[in-house]
Write a protein that holds these residues in place. Structure first.
Motif, PDB file in Angstrom:
ATOM      1  N   ILE A  45       0.863  -1.188   0.000  1.00 18.34           N
ATOM      2  CA  ILE A  45       0.000   0.000   0.000  1.00 18.34           C
ATOM      3  C   ILE A  45       0.895   1.232   0.000  1.00 18.34           C
ATOM      4  N   GLY A  47       1.215   5.112   0.786  1.00 18.73           N
ATOM      5  CA  GLY A  47       0.590   6.276   1.421  1.00 18.73           C
ATOM      6  C   GLY A  47       0.164   6.029   2.850  1.00 18.73           C
ATOM      7  N   GLY A  48       0.827   6.724   3.792  1.00 20.82           N
ATOM      8  CA  GLY A  48       0.533   6.545   5.221  1.00 20.82           C
ATOM      9  C   GLY A  48      -0.399   7.605   5.770  1.00 20.82           C
ATOM     10  N   THR A  51      -6.317   6.823   4.696  1.00 18.46           N
ATOM     11  CA  THR A  51      -6.781   5.805   3.747  1.00 18.46           C
ATOM     12  C   THR A  51      -5.837   4.602   3.725  1.00 18.46           C
ATOM     13  N   GLY A  52      -4.540   4.870   3.572  1.00 15.37           N
ATOM     14  CA  GLY A  52      -3.567   3.772   3.520  1.00 15.37           C
ATOM     15  C   GLY A  52      -3.542   2.990   4.825  1.00 15.37           C
ATOM     16  N   LEU A  68       2.786  -1.246   4.383  1.00 14.93           N
ATOM     17  CA  LEU A  68       2.430   0.150   4.110  1.00 14.93           C
ATOM     18  C   LEU A  68       3.722   0.934   3.907  1.00 14.93           C
ATOM     19  N   GLU A  70       5.366   4.641   3.261  1.00 12.89           N
ATOM     20  CA  GLU A  70       5.088   6.079   3.362  1.00 12.89           C
ATOM     21  C   GLU A  70       6.378   6.863   3.086  1.00 12.89           C
ATOM     22  N   ASN A 239      -2.621   2.160  -4.537  1.00 11.52           N
ATOM     23  CA  ASN A 239      -2.213   3.561  -4.511  1.00 11.52           C
ATOM     24  C   ASN A 239      -3.188   4.337  -3.617  1.00 11.52           C
ATOM     25  N   ALA A 240      -2.722   4.689  -2.402  1.00 12.93           N
ATOM     26  CA  ALA A 240      -3.558   5.471  -1.471  1.00 12.93           C
ATOM     27  C   ALA A 240      -2.791   6.744  -1.132  1.00 12.93           C
ATOM     28  N   ALA A 241      -2.257   7.385  -2.164  1.00 13.98           N
ATOM     29  CA  ALA A 241      -1.348   8.517  -1.947  1.00 13.98           C
ATOM     30  C   ALA A 241      -2.070   9.855  -1.883  1.00 13.98           C
ATOM     31  N   SER A 377      -6.237   2.135  -7.379  1.00 13.43           N
ATOM     32  CA  SER A 377      -6.101   3.462  -6.767  1.00 13.43           C
ATOM     33  C   SER A 377      -7.359   3.770  -5.972  1.00 13.43           C
ATOM     34  N   ALA A 390     -11.412   2.205   2.750  1.00 11.36           N
ATOM     35  CA  ALA A 390     -10.509   1.068   2.950  1.00 11.36           C
ATOM     36  C   ALA A 390     -11.260  -0.250   2.748  1.00 11.36           C
TER      37      ALA A 390
END
Ligand SMILES: Cc1cc2nc3c(=O)[nH]c(=O)nc-3n(C[C@H](O)[C@H](O)[C@H](O)COP(=O)(O)OP(=O)(O)OC[C@H]3O[C@@H](n4cnc5c(N)ncnc54)[C@H](O)[C@@H]3O)c2cc1C
Length: 539
Positions: A45, A47-48, A51-52, A68, A70, A239-241, A377, A390
Motif C-alpha cells: 500500500i 501512502g501513510g 486511507t492507507g 504500508l 510512506e 495507490n492510497a497517496a 487506486s 478502505a
C-alpha cells in the motif's frame, strides 16, 4: 481485543535498543537496516494517511500479508493537515445525500471502534440572518427525508450551549458531529495491523512501479534516510497517496484526474467552543469552528492549486477567515490565533473542481480501466469515510487474491494510539504542558518509532502543537532525547531546527504587533542560545 504487546512490537523494541546505542555513539540518522528490508509481500500500500492506514488494518484483519510504504511520516499528507471534524453528514445534505448518509454511518461506526481518537463534542448548524433562507429550508427538508437524527432546537438553547455565538442566529439544529484526532486515528490503525504481523516502512518513497507480463509486480522504494533504492515484489499494489495519487498512477503511465483544493485553517490559542459550530449555508469559507483538545480550529478556504506539495496559507486566505469567522462568532477576529496551516484536498471528480467537486470517493481497478493489472487506486473521499474507502478497496483486493474473509473493521476495536502511561502511574514531569505530554510518553514514542527523525517525533506525539507552539518545550525535549541517547548532538540540533521552522512558519502569518515582538524574542533566544542562525533562511 488487541494484543497489547505483540511479538512484532517487541522485536521492534529490541531493534530500537540497538539503534538507540548507534545514535548514542553519534552515528547520525540510521536508515531502515538491511535486515529489516522487506522484499516480498502480498499487498503493498502506498501512502501513510488515513486511507492507507485503514487499508493496512482491513487487509491484516482478513489475514492478508500487507506492507504500508510512506514517503515521509504517518499523517504527513492531508490527513495531518485537516480540520479534525468527524462529519455527521450535515454539510453534504443538500448537495449529495448519499455522501451525507455515508458520513453519518461512518460517524456511528468510528465512535465504536476508534473511540480513543474521538471526542463526542456534538455539533450545531446555525442559520444566520442574511444567509439564504431557502437553503436553510432545503437543508431542514433534506434532513427529514434522509431520516438522520438532526433536531431543530430553540435559538436560546443553542446560545446557552455556545455563548459566543452570533446574535444573528435565527435557526439552530443539533447534529452528531464530533472531533477526531487524525494522528491518533492513523497510529491506531497502523499499530493494530503491525501488532498482527503487518509491516510499516516510513521515510520510504515509491519511485517506480515494476511490471511483468501479468501487470504490476512490485515497486522500487527509495530509503529517504540512506538514499538507497531497492525492490519489493507484491501481488497487488494499492495507490492510497491522497493528493499525490495522480503522480503515483503516472508511474504506471496512467492519467488520473485529481483536482487539488488547498484549504487553510487557523488555530486559536484557546478552546473557544464546546461543540462543532457549522454555518448553515452552501459550503463556503470559514463556516466551521471545531474544538480540538485545548484549541479551536477555524476553517477552511478552498483555493485551486497546481501541486499538492508544501501548501502554505496566504495572507488573503487568513484575512478572509478572520472576516467571515467574525460573522459566526463575534470577536473571533481579535482573539489570539497561534498559527495557520494548509492542506490539499484530493478531489476526484473528473470535470469538476473546488467546492463543486464531489466529496465522494472511487476505488479504481486499473486492470479494468487501463489494462494495468494488479494495481488499484483509492481517490477522493474524506477523513470521516476513510474506513469505508478502505473496506471497498480491501474487498476488491481480497477478491483478486481469492481470499473470502469478510471485512471486520466495523466491529474490531482499534488499540489505543500509545500505551496510556498515566494509567500505569506516570509520575514523570510534563515536557509539553500545552499537550499534556510527559517525559515518559515522549521517550516511549521515540522508542516505538522505526526511525527517530524530528518529523516523526513531532507528528507522533503532537509535541509543540499547543498554544505556546514549542517555545517552552522544544529545548527541553531536545535535551531529554539527547540525554537518553535517542538523538546525537547534531540530531538534537536538527530536531530543534525542524520543529521550530515548522511552528514559526505557521505563526509568522497570523501575528499582530505585540505577538510579533514576543515571537522575535523567542526566536532570538533560540537562535542565539543554540547557534541556529541558518534557520532564518528556512522561514
Ligand atoms: C484543509 C482541509 C480540511 C479537511 N478537513 C476535514 C475534516 O474535518 N473532516 C474530514 O472528514 N475530512 C477533511 N478533509 C479531507 C481529508 O483530510 C482527506 O480527504 C483525507 O485526509 C485524505 O487522506 P489520504 O490518506 O487519502 O491522503 P493523505 O493523508 O494525503 O495521505 C497520502 C500519503 O501518501 C504519501 N505519499 C505520496 N506519494 C508517495 C510515494 N510516492 N511513496 C510513498 N508515499 C507517498 C504522502 O506522504 C501522504 O502521507 C480536509 C481536507 C483539507 C485539505
Amino acid at each position: 481485543m488487541w494484543e497489547v504487546r505483540g511479538k512484532r512490537w517487541e522485536k521492534r523494541l529490541l531493534w530500537n535498543k540497538a539503534k538507540k546505542q548507534a545514535w548514542h555513539r553519534g552515528h547520525g540518522t540510521p536508515g531502515t537496516p538491511q535486515k529489516h528490508r522487506i522484499h516480498r509481500t502480498q499487498v503493498l500500500i502506498i501512502g501513510g494517511g488515513a486511507t492507507g492506514a485503514g487499508i493496512l488494518w482491513d487487509l491484516t484483519l482478513r489475514g492478508i500479508d500487507a506492507v504500508l510504504v510512506e514517503a515521509r511520516e504517518l499523517a504527513y499528507g492531508t490527513s495531518g493537515r485537516c480540520h479534525g471534524l468527524l462529519h455527521s453528514g450535515g454539510r453534504y445534505l443538500v448537495k449529495d445525500s448519499e455522501v451525507a448518509r455515508e458520513c453519518y454511518d461512518e460517524n456511528q461506526i468510528l465512535r465504536r471502534v476508534a473511540a480513543a481518537a474521538i471526542e463526542d463534542t456534538g455539533g450545531l448548524f446555525v442559520y444566520l440572518k442574511g444567509d439564504d433562507p431557502d437553503y436553510a429550508a432545503q437543508w431542514a427538508a433534506a434532513a427529514k427525508k434522509a431520516d438522520l437524527p438532526y433536531e431543530e432546537i430553540d435559538v436560546a438553547e443553542a446560545r446557552q450551549m455556545e455563548p459566543l455565538l452570533s446574535g444573528n442566529v435565527q435557526r439552530a439544529f443539533r447534529v452528531p458531529d464530533a472531533a477526531i484526532d487524525p494522528f491518533e486515528l492513523i497510529v491506531m490503525n497502523v499499530r493494530g495491523a503491525v501488532e498482527r504481523g503487518a509491516h510499516l516502512l516510513t521515510g520510504s518513497r515509491v519511485e517506480k512501479l515494476l511490471t511483468d507480463s501479468r501487470g504490476v509486480s512490485g515497486v522500487v522504494v527509495k530509503d529517504m534516510h540512506s538514499g538507497e533504492s531497492y525492490s519489493i515484489e507484491a501481488e497487488v499494489v494499492v495507490n492510497a497517496a491522497g493528493p499525490w495519487a495522480g503522480q503515483v498512477a503516472a508511474l504506471a503511465g496512467i492519467s488520473l484526474e485529481i483536482a487539488y483544493g488547498k484549504g487553510t485553517l487557523l488555530v486559536y490559542t484557546q478552546r473557544l467552543n464546546k461543540c462543532v459550530i457549522n454555518r448553515l449555508r452552501p459550503p463556503g469559507d470559514a463556516d466551521i469552528l471545531v474544538p480540538a483538545k485545548s484549541v479551536s480550529l477555524l476553517g477552511t478556504t478552498d483555493v485551486a492549486v497546481q501541486t499538492p506539495d508544501n501548501p502554505r496559507p496566504s495572507q488573503e486566505e487568513i484575512n478572509t477567515l478572520l472576516k467571515l469567522g467574525e460573522e459566526l462568532v463575534p470577536g473571533l477576529s481579535s482573539r489570539r490565533v497561534v498559527r495557520a496551516f494548509a492542506g490539499v484536498r484530493p478531489l476526484y471528480d473528473p470535470g469538476e473542481s473546488g467546492r463543486g467537486a464531489s466529496r465522494g470517493f472511487a476505488v479504481i481497478d486499473h486492470g479494468k480501466t487501463h489494462g494495468v493489472a494488479n494495481f488499484y487506486s483509492v481517490v477522493g473521499g474524506k477523513l470521516t469515510t476513510y474506513r469505508l474507502m478502505a473496506e471497498r478497496a480491501a474487498d476488491l483486493v481480497a477478491a483478486h487474491l481469492g481470499v473470502s474473509a469478510p471485512c471486520r473493521t466495523r466491529d474490531v476495536v482499534l488499540p489505543p494510539p500509545l500505551d496510556a502511561c498515566s494509567q500505569g502511574g506516570d509520575s514523570s514531569p510534563l515536557i509539553c504542558e500545552c499537550e499534556m505530554l510527559s517525559e515518559k510518553e515522549l521517550l516511549q514514542a521515540a522508542e516505538k518509532l522505526q526511525t527517530v527523525t524530528p518529523e516523526a517525533l513531532v507528528r507522533s506525539t503532537r509535541l509543540a502543537h499547543g498554544p505556546c507552539q514549542g517555545t517552552s518545550c522544544l529545548y527541553r525535549a531536545a535535551l531529554l532525547l539527547y540525554r537518553e541517547g535517542y538523538l546525537s548532538y547534531e540530531g538534537a540540533l536538527e530536531f530543534l531546527r525542524y520543529a521550530l521552522a515548522g511552528r514559526w512558519r505557521g505563526m509568522g502569518a497570523v501575528l499582530d504587533d505585540a505577538q510579533a515582538k514576543q515571537l522575535e524574542l523567542a526566536q532570538g533566544v533560540y537562535l542565539e542560545t543554540f547557534g541556529l542562525e541558518t534557520l532564518k533562511n528556512e522561514l
